[in-house]
Design an enzyme around this catalytic site. Structure first.
Site, PDB file in Angstrom:
ATOM      1  N   GLY A  43       0.794  -1.363   0.193  1.00 60.07           N
ATOM      2  CA  GLY A  43       0.009   0.065  -0.007  1.00 60.07           C
ATOM      3  C   GLY A  43       0.802   1.382   0.081  1.00 60.07           C
ATOM      4  O   GLY A  43       0.617   2.122  -0.743  1.00 60.07           O
ATOM      5  N   HIS A  44       1.799   1.180   0.878  1.00 57.99           N
ATOM      6  CA  HIS A  44       2.921   2.366   0.981  1.00 57.99           C
ATOM      7  C   HIS A  44       3.615   2.472  -0.399  1.00 57.99           C
ATOM      8  O   HIS A  44       3.785   3.580  -0.930  1.00 57.99           O
ATOM      9  CB  HIS A  44       3.937   2.143   1.975  1.00 57.99           C
ATOM     10  N   GLU A 155      -6.331   6.112   1.062  1.00 53.16           N
ATOM     11  CA  GLU A 155      -7.786   6.376   1.188  1.00 53.16           C
ATOM     12  C   GLU A 155      -8.442   5.650   2.425  1.00 53.16           C
ATOM     13  O   GLU A 155      -9.378   5.286   3.017  1.00 53.16           O
ATOM     14  CB  GLU A 155      -8.746   6.021   0.170  1.00 53.16           C
ATOM     15  N   SER A 193      -0.047  -2.167   8.220  1.00 53.79           N
ATOM     16  CA  SER A 193       1.201  -2.530   9.186  1.00 53.79           C
ATOM     17  C   SER A 193       0.574  -3.175  10.239  1.00 53.79           C
ATOM     18  O   SER A 193       1.281  -4.227  10.780  1.00 53.79           O
ATOM     19  CB  SER A 193       1.956  -1.112   9.574  1.00 53.79           C
ATOM     20  N   ARG A 194      -0.718  -2.787  10.820  1.00 54.54           N
ATOM     21  CA  ARG A 194      -1.055  -3.843  11.856  1.00 54.54           C
ATOM     22  C   ARG A 194      -1.394  -5.071  11.449  1.00 54.54           C
ATOM     23  O   ARG A 194      -1.483  -5.954  12.382  1.00 54.54           O
ATOM     24  CB  ARG A 194      -2.272  -2.865  12.574  1.00 54.54           C
TER      25      ARG A 194
END
Length: 285
Positions: A43-44, A155, A193-194
């Protein structure tokens, strides 16, 4: 945009950062910033790719911001993978990685908080007291430290994105805030990240959140009344294995006003707990 093949620079002070970006601006380069707290995933990297397409220079900031954690144990458990993150960003076309220490960001005597009213109430604002003040403060600082022309945010945290847009507009920070689509795993789970903290059984249950939002959105588009649709989606998330649902709301996309009927664009947003991990997601209706 212009391709730069020079190796990624890593700087830890605002003075070093400004020395580099000042040279870029003198050369007429456009500058993008992708703010992160590390523990980077695809995603990053999608944000980095969009930033690279849009601007001549790309800065990624990596700072686990203590002021936006409402629970000390959450800050302590937040994954820190600095060496891996650097290795991931190096081939991604990032020009500069800014990794300040806490003392560089919040020196002794630091006494200012940026607080955005209205958009921060409800949803995550209710369940994470102080979180958005900490987020708004660090984002305002990163915008001013980098002097970037454009900023790229996912988003997935829709409420955060609207707060950042409001902040930049209200404080006359000359930056264009761009929202980028949520990147998902093959089973629909929004990348976060979680997610790394999910047990195998919880990871198997995690896609139920996105599935419930998708089913609810389909019913809402079909003209059904929101109240029973949201109630059914709430039950579907719990039946899917989640321990509890914090909120499941239908809101206006920009103002985040709660909607009790669908008469234009809307956003369906939710937060729910799987074991010790809090997941958020949202989709357009």
């Amino acid at each position: 945009m212009t391709a730069h093949s020079s190796p990624m620079q890593v700087v830890r002070s605002v003075a070093e950062l400004r020395a580099v970006t000042g040279g870029w601006r003198q050369a007429g380069d456009s500058v993008a910033v992708v703010p992160t707290m590390g523990a980077l995933h695809d995603g990053h990297l999608s944000l980095v790719a969009q930033a690279r397409d849009a601007c001549d220079r790309v800065i990624v900031t990596l700072f686990v911001n203590p002021t936006q954690f409402d629970r000390p144990e959450d800050l302590a458990k937040y994954p820190r993978t600095e060496n891996r993150d650097r290795a991931v960003l190096e081939p991604a076309g990032v020009d500069l990685l800014f990794m300040p220490g806490v003392d560089e960001v919040y020196p002794p005597g630091f006494a200012t908080t940026v607080s955005v009213s209205g958009l921060t109430s409800g949803m995550c604002g209710d369940f994470r007291p102080g979180h958005f003040d900490g987020m708004a403060t660090i984002v305002a600082k990163l915008f001013l430290m980098t002097g970037a022309h454009r900023a790229f945010f996912g988003e997935k945290d829709w409420q955060q994105l609207q707060i950042v847009r409001r902040l930049a507009a209200d404080l006359n920070i000359p930056i264009e805030v761009t929202g980028c689509p949520t990147v998902r795993e093959a089973d629909g789970l929004a990348m976060s990240s979680r997610n790394a903290r999910l047990s195998p059984s919880d990871r198997a249950a995690a896609p139920a959140l996105y599935a419930a939002l998708t089913h609810a959105a389909q019913r809402l588009r079909g003209g059904e009344d929101p109240a029973p649709v949201l109630g059914a989606a709430w039950e579907e998330i719990l039946a899917g294995g989640f321990a509890r649902v914090e909120y499941l709301d239908l809101r206006h996309p920009q103002t985040l006003t709660p909607l009790d009927r669908l008469d234009g664009p809307a956003r369906l947003l939710a937060a729910a707990w799987l074991g010790p991990v809090r997941l958020i997601d949202n989709i357009a209706v």
